[in-house]
Design a protein around this motif. Structure first.
Motif, PDB file in Angstrom:
ATOM      1  N   TYR A  78       0.824  -1.201   0.000  1.00  0.00           N
ATOM      2  CA  TYR A  78       0.000   0.000   0.000  1.00  0.00           C
ATOM      3  C   TYR A  78       0.861   1.256   0.000  1.00  0.00           C
ATOM      4  N   PHE A  79       2.006   1.199   0.662  1.00  0.00           N
ATOM      5  CA  PHE A  79       2.808   2.406   0.855  1.00  0.00           C
ATOM      6  C   PHE A  79       3.534   2.798  -0.435  1.00  0.00           C
ATOM      7  N   PRO A  80       3.565   4.089  -0.744  1.00  0.00           N
ATOM      8  CA  PRO A  80       4.132   4.520  -2.029  1.00  0.00           C
ATOM      9  C   PRO A  80       5.644   4.585  -2.018  1.00  0.00           C
ATOM     10  N   ARG A  81       6.223   4.489  -3.188  1.00  0.00           N
ATOM     11  CA  ARG A  81       7.642   4.753  -3.385  1.00  0.00           C
ATOM     12  C   ARG A  81       7.898   6.238  -3.167  1.00  0.00           C
ATOM     13  N   ILE A  82       8.991   6.552  -2.470  1.00  0.00           N
ATOM     14  CA  ILE A  82       9.389   7.941  -2.281  1.00  0.00           C
ATOM     15  C   ILE A  82      10.763   8.223  -2.887  1.00  0.00           C
ATOM     16  N   ALA A  83      11.535   7.202  -3.199  1.00  0.00           N
ATOM     17  CA  ALA A  83      12.856   7.396  -3.810  1.00  0.00           C
ATOM     18  C   ALA A  83      12.718   8.035  -5.183  1.00  0.00           C
ATOM     19  N   GLY A  84      13.469   9.117  -5.418  1.00  0.00           N
ATOM     20  CA  GLY A  84      13.484   9.755  -6.719  1.00  0.00           C
ATOM     21  C   GLY A  84      12.337  10.693  -7.001  1.00  0.00           C
ATOM     22  N   LYS A  85      11.400  10.858  -6.060  1.00  0.00           N
ATOM     23  CA  LYS A  85      10.309  11.818  -6.263  1.00  0.00           C
ATOM     24  C   LYS A  85      10.871  13.239  -6.178  1.00  0.00           C
ATOM     25  N   PRO A  86      10.237  14.207  -6.819  1.00  0.00           N
ATOM     26  CA  PRO A  86      10.732  15.589  -6.736  1.00  0.00           C
ATOM     27  C   PRO A  86      10.819  16.064  -5.290  1.00  0.00           C
ATOM     28  N   ALA A  87      11.919  16.723  -4.946  1.00  0.00           N
ATOM     29  CA  ALA A  87      12.164  17.135  -3.564  1.00  0.00           C
ATOM     30  C   ALA A  87      11.078  18.071  -3.047  1.00  0.00           C
ATOM     31  N   GLY A  88      10.621  18.987  -3.886  1.00  0.00           N
ATOM     32  CA  GLY A  88       9.582  19.916  -3.448  1.00  0.00           C
ATOM     33  C   GLY A  88       8.286  19.207  -3.123  1.00  0.00           C
ATOM     34  N   TYR A  89       7.954  18.188  -3.910  1.00  0.00           N
ATOM     35  CA  TYR A  89       6.734  17.418  -3.639  1.00  0.00           C
ATOM     36  C   TYR A  89       6.860  16.675  -2.313  1.00  0.00           C
ATOM     37  N   LEU A  90       7.974  15.979  -2.111  1.00  0.00           N
ATOM     38  CA  LEU A  90       8.155  15.238  -0.865  1.00  0.00           C
ATOM     39  C   LEU A  90       8.108  16.168   0.335  1.00  0.00           C
ATOM     40  N   ALA A  91       8.765  17.318   0.228  1.00  0.00           N
ATOM     41  CA  ALA A  91       8.762  18.268   1.339  1.00  0.00           C
ATOM     42  C   ALA A  91       7.340  18.762   1.614  1.00  0.00           C
ATOM     43  N   ASN A  92       6.590  19.065   0.569  1.00  0.00           N
ATOM     44  CA  ASN A  92       5.207  19.517   0.761  1.00  0.00           C
ATOM     45  C   ASN A  92       4.372  18.462   1.471  1.00  0.00           C
ATOM     46  N   GLN A  93       4.571  17.190   1.115  1.00  0.00           N
ATOM     47  CA  GLN A  93       3.776  16.141   1.747  1.00  0.00           C
ATOM     48  C   GLN A  93       4.161  15.939   3.209  1.00  0.00           C
ATOM     49  N   LEU A  94       5.439  16.024   3.527  1.00  0.00           N
ATOM     50  CA  LEU A  94       5.856  15.937   4.928  1.00  0.00           C
ATOM     51  C   LEU A  94       5.235  17.075   5.732  1.00  0.00           C
ATOM     52  N   LEU A  95       5.250  18.282   5.167  1.00  0.00           N
ATOM     53  CA  LEU A  95       4.628  19.418   5.847  1.00  0.00           C
ATOM     54  C   LEU A  95       3.118  19.222   5.969  1.00  0.00           C
ATOM     55  N   ASN A  96       2.491  18.655   4.944  1.00  0.00           N
ATOM     56  CA  ASN A  96       1.053  18.411   5.001  1.00  0.00           C
ATOM     57  C   ASN A  96       0.698  17.414   6.101  1.00  0.00           C
ATOM     58  N   PHE A  97       1.492  16.352   6.236  1.00  0.00           N
ATOM     59  CA  PHE A  97       1.251  15.387   7.323  1.00  0.00           C
ATOM     60  C   PHE A  97       1.451  16.050   8.677  1.00  0.00           C
ATOM     61  N   ARG A  98       2.536  16.786   8.803  1.00  0.00           N
ATOM     62  CA  ARG A  98       2.833  17.409  10.097  1.00  0.00           C
ATOM     63  C   ARG A  98       1.772  18.420  10.497  1.00  0.00           C
ATOM     64  N   ASP A  99       1.267  19.157   9.495  1.00  0.00           N
ATOM     65  CA  ASP A  99       0.366  20.268   9.785  1.00  0.00           C
ATOM     66  C   ASP A  99      -1.112  19.915   9.648  1.00  0.00           C
ATOM     67  N   GLY A 100      -1.430  18.639   9.368  1.00  0.00           N
ATOM     68  CA  GLY A 100      -2.813  18.187   9.407  1.00  0.00           C
ATOM     69  C   GLY A 100      -3.592  18.233   8.120  1.00  0.00           C
ATOM     70  N   ARG A 101      -2.935  18.579   6.997  1.00  0.00           N
ATOM     71  CA  ARG A 101      -3.655  18.572   5.726  1.00  0.00           C
ATOM     72  C   ARG A 101      -3.799  17.160   5.171  1.00  0.00           C
ATOM     73  N   ARG A 102      -2.906  16.268   5.584  1.00  0.00           N
ATOM     74  CA  ARG A 102      -3.054  14.844   5.298  1.00  0.00           C
ATOM     75  C   ARG A 102      -3.141  14.113   6.619  1.00  0.00           C
ATOM     76  N   SER A 103      -3.860  13.013   6.636  1.00  0.00           N
ATOM     77  CA  SER A 103      -4.090  12.289   7.885  1.00  0.00           C
ATOM     78  C   SER A 103      -3.619  10.848   7.787  1.00  0.00           C
ATOM     79  N   TYR A 104      -2.564  10.543   8.522  1.00  0.00           N
ATOM     80  CA  TYR A 104      -2.127   9.167   8.737  1.00  0.00           C
ATOM     81  C   TYR A 104      -1.373   9.201  10.065  1.00  0.00           C
ATOM     82  N   PRO A 105      -1.998   8.745  11.147  1.00  0.00           N
ATOM     83  CA  PRO A 105      -1.452   8.972  12.497  1.00  0.00           C
ATOM     84  C   PRO A 105       0.003   8.567  12.677  1.00  0.00           C
ATOM     85  N   GLN A 106       0.408   7.436  12.074  1.00  0.00           N
ATOM     86  CA  GLN A 106       1.794   7.004  12.232  1.00  0.00           C
ATOM     87  C   GLN A 106       2.773   8.013  11.645  1.00  0.00           C
ATOM     88  N   MET A 107       2.435   8.569  10.479  1.00  0.00           N
ATOM     89  CA  MET A 107       3.305   9.573   9.861  1.00  0.00           C
ATOM     90  C   MET A 107       3.356  10.832  10.723  1.00  0.00           C
TER      91      MET A 107
END
Length: 267
Positions: A78-107
């Motif tokens: 189920y979990f997506p590949r993150i290797a080689g993804k654009p750095a800006g996209y990965l950073a945005n998603q980490l910020l989204n998880f941290r700040d509550g725009r995406r929801s996955y409690p473990q993350m």
């Protein structure tokens, strides 16, 4: 175990023995090893099994517990590949998880106390990895559904204000640096769930949230068809994101302000 993983992500010194134990646990898929009954004294940890605790590769071992070795993802997972993804996209998603725009409690639990700069450093680490993609699985939908998915991805549906996926994610669907993700090399179930999350509001992005607007126009059959077709496609060009889009994006999207937008959408 999750507390141990969380401690690895902190930008502080980790004792080599602890790092070695976590690395062994992750690679073996277990939380601990059982000492044989015949053993009468403790065996010291082997220093050769450790990676320098100050390096980002050792700190992000916590990420590989779900995202696979080096962020490659796991087969049929189920979990997506993150290797080689654009750095800006990965950073945005980490910020989204941290700040509550995406929801996955473990993350959220793993990264909730990490700074913007440290999350971007993690993103840059995974973005810099140049690793081969495995071949795609066999198609998991009837031919008619796959054709429906192909049309939506490559052409869109103007009557329903659904732009083609390739208009934003690139002709090869490997994304565009620095912030637009690729759509290939991802499990069907992951794609399905994320489109569903956009549609229901469980996943959000910075405003204007163009993906939410698009997903709300998709029917359940559309979502299933797009996910099945994308998951069955081979990854071209080693999966590397394009440098630019050939034309302006059809809609303005939050978090990608550096990408030109078509005049009609910019108004």
């Amino acid at each position: 175990m999750i507390d141990c993983l969380r401690s690895l992500l902190r930008p502080v010194f980790c004792p080599p023995v602890a790092a070695a134990l976590v690395a062994l646990a992750l690679s073996a898929g277990v939380a601990a090893q059982t000492v044989p009954a015949s053993t009468t004294r403790a065996t010291p940890a082997t220093p050769a099994a450790t990676v320098g605790a100050s390096s980002m590769s050792s700190r992000v071992l916590a990420c590989t517990a779900c995202h696979g070795k080096e962020g490659r993802a796991t087969p049929d997972g189920y979990f997506p590949r993150i290797a080689g993804k654009p750095a800006g996209y990965l950073a945005n998603q980490l910020l989204n998880f941290r700040d509550g725009r995406r929801s996955y409690p473990q993350m959220t639990y793993l990264i909730e106390h990490l700074t913007d700069d440290y999350l971007r450093e993690m993103a840059e680490h995974f973005a810099a990895l140049d690793l081969p993609y495995p071949p795609p699985p066999a198609p998991q939908a009837p031919a008619a559904a796959l054709e429906q998915g192909r049309k939506l991805v490559q052409v869109g549906d103007a009557a329903r204000s659904i732009p083609a996926c390739v208009a934003c994610h690139g002709a090869a669907m490997t994304g565009v640096s620095p912030s637009l993700p690729g759509l290939l090399g991802l499990p069907r179930d992951y794609l399905n769930s994320q489109l569903g999350a956009w549609k229901t509001g469980q996943r959000r992005a910075h405003q204007p949230d163009c993906m939410a607007d698009i997903a709300r126009q998709l029917t359940p059959d559309d979502v299933s068809a797009v996910s099945a077709w994308l998951a069955a496609q081979p990854v071209a060009a080693g999966g590397k994101p394009a440098r630019t889009l050939p034309a302006a994006m059809p809609a303005r999207c939050g978090g990608v302000a550096e990408v030109p937008v078509a005049a009609a959408a910019a108004r």
